[in-house]
Write an enzyme that holds these catalytic residues in place. Sequence first.
Site, short mmCIF file in Angstrom:
data_model
loop_
_atom_site.label_atom_id
_atom_site.label_comp_id
_atom_site.label_asym_id
_atom_site.label_seq_id
_atom_site.Cartn_x
_atom_site.Cartn_y
_atom_site.Cartn_z
N ASN A 123 77.94 51.35 52.62
CA ASN A 123 79.01 52.42 53.41
C ASN A 123 80.51 52.56 53.50
O ASN A 123 80.99 51.53 52.88
CB ASN A 123 78.22 52.28 54.84
CG ASN A 123 77.08 52.36 54.97
OD1 ASN A 123 76.06 52.72 53.70
ND2 ASN A 123 76.40 51.75 56.06
N HIS A 140 81.05 49.75 48.01
CA HIS A 140 81.58 51.28 47.47
C HIS A 140 83.27 51.88 48.59
O HIS A 140 83.68 52.49 47.95
CB HIS A 140 80.25 52.05 47.38
CG HIS A 140 79.15 52.05 47.27
ND1 HIS A 140 78.06 52.28 47.52
CD2 HIS A 140 78.57 51.27 46.71
CE1 HIS A 140 77.37 52.20 47.32
NE2 HIS A 140 77.58 51.40 45.61
N CYS A 202 105.33 57.20 42.53
CA CYS A 202 105.24 57.46 41.61
C CYS A 202 105.14 58.15 41.65
O CYS A 202 105.34 59.03 40.36
CB CYS A 202 104.54 56.56 40.54
SG CYS A 202 102.78 56.84 40.54
N GLY A 239 68.43 49.93 56.40
CA GLY A 239 69.04 51.71 56.63
C GLY A 239 69.91 51.84 54.84
O GLY A 239 70.61 52.86 55.01
N SER A 241 67.30 53.06 50.92
CA SER A 241 66.39 53.46 50.14
C SER A 241 66.60 52.87 48.71
O SER A 241 65.83 52.50 48.13
CB SER A 241 66.21 55.53 50.15
OG SER A 241 66.76 55.42 49.57
N ILE A 266 63.22 54.14 58.00
CA ILE A 266 62.46 54.61 57.79
C ILE A 266 62.91 55.27 56.55
O ILE A 266 63.16 55.64 55.78
CB ILE A 266 63.31 55.59 58.97
CG1 ILE A 266 64.29 54.41 60.24
CG2 ILE A 266 62.62 56.83 58.74
CD1 ILE A 266 64.39 55.40 61.06
#
Length: 291
Positions: A123, A140, A202, A239, A241, A266
């Site tokens: 996340n 990420h 810059c 959480g 897949s 889920i």
Amino acid sequence: SVSRASPNSTFVPACLPPDPAEVEELQRFVSNSKRMFVMTGAGISTESGIPDYRSEGVGLYARTDRRPIQHAEFVRSASARQRYWARNFVGWPQFSSHQPNKAHLVLRDWEKLGKLHWLVTQNVDALHTKAGSQRVTELHGCTHRVFCLACGDQILRSELQQHFEALNPTWKAEAFGVAPDGDVFLTDEQVRNFRVPACRKCGGILKPDVTFFGDTVSQEKVRFVHQRLAESDSMLIAGSSMQVYSGYRFALAAREKKLPIAVLNIGPTRLDHFASLKLNSRCGELLPLIV
């Protein structure tokens, strides 16, 4: 009965409450772990009110035909950057105000107890950091940081918001829906006059410090995460897949090392055929039940 809705359940798929037998199985898994490697995905943050991409019925892909911006498009196209930043500017106040939920707090507590060896999150919402987790890698990146593609200069996203406001004092837009990574939906007409600042040092292109679709995670970060996994004795996925390879590769490495793997998500995941344990519950409902 299906889990009752809470104010932040709009983007959480319906599921049954935790089964006592599942609670017992996960408790055994956690109790047997001494140096747990945890990987989290968007499903841990949906209970904080942040939508994800893939959840059945409630994810962005299920609700709309919109897709996230591609890395190459952002780098190549000034109009794509203008559209991205206009949407992000409107969505930022709400997105940045989201708070950790019970699942984030449980993982922070496991770290304090020495149970959790390392946490890797896919996340970009900073909720683990807000919760107080310190042994964490943002695989990420994080939307709360911005950097220049030319010189590498970094600024806080909150600081950039002030630059946006100064450049666009009379610009206003009404949003149509919220997307997973902090932006909102706007029409091309709405974004046409939005002005985007350049790098203060810059004059280069400013980009959020996140891995856009089509980009890759740095090899240095990948090596670091593999080292933390090598020091661990179990893996918990919460959480996710695991459809994105940048995270899935670590599950494959854990399987190769014959580590026990528990999956809490889920709906189906890419690991279901080789995980030691698969649990189909909300992270924020099941994790707080584990001692």
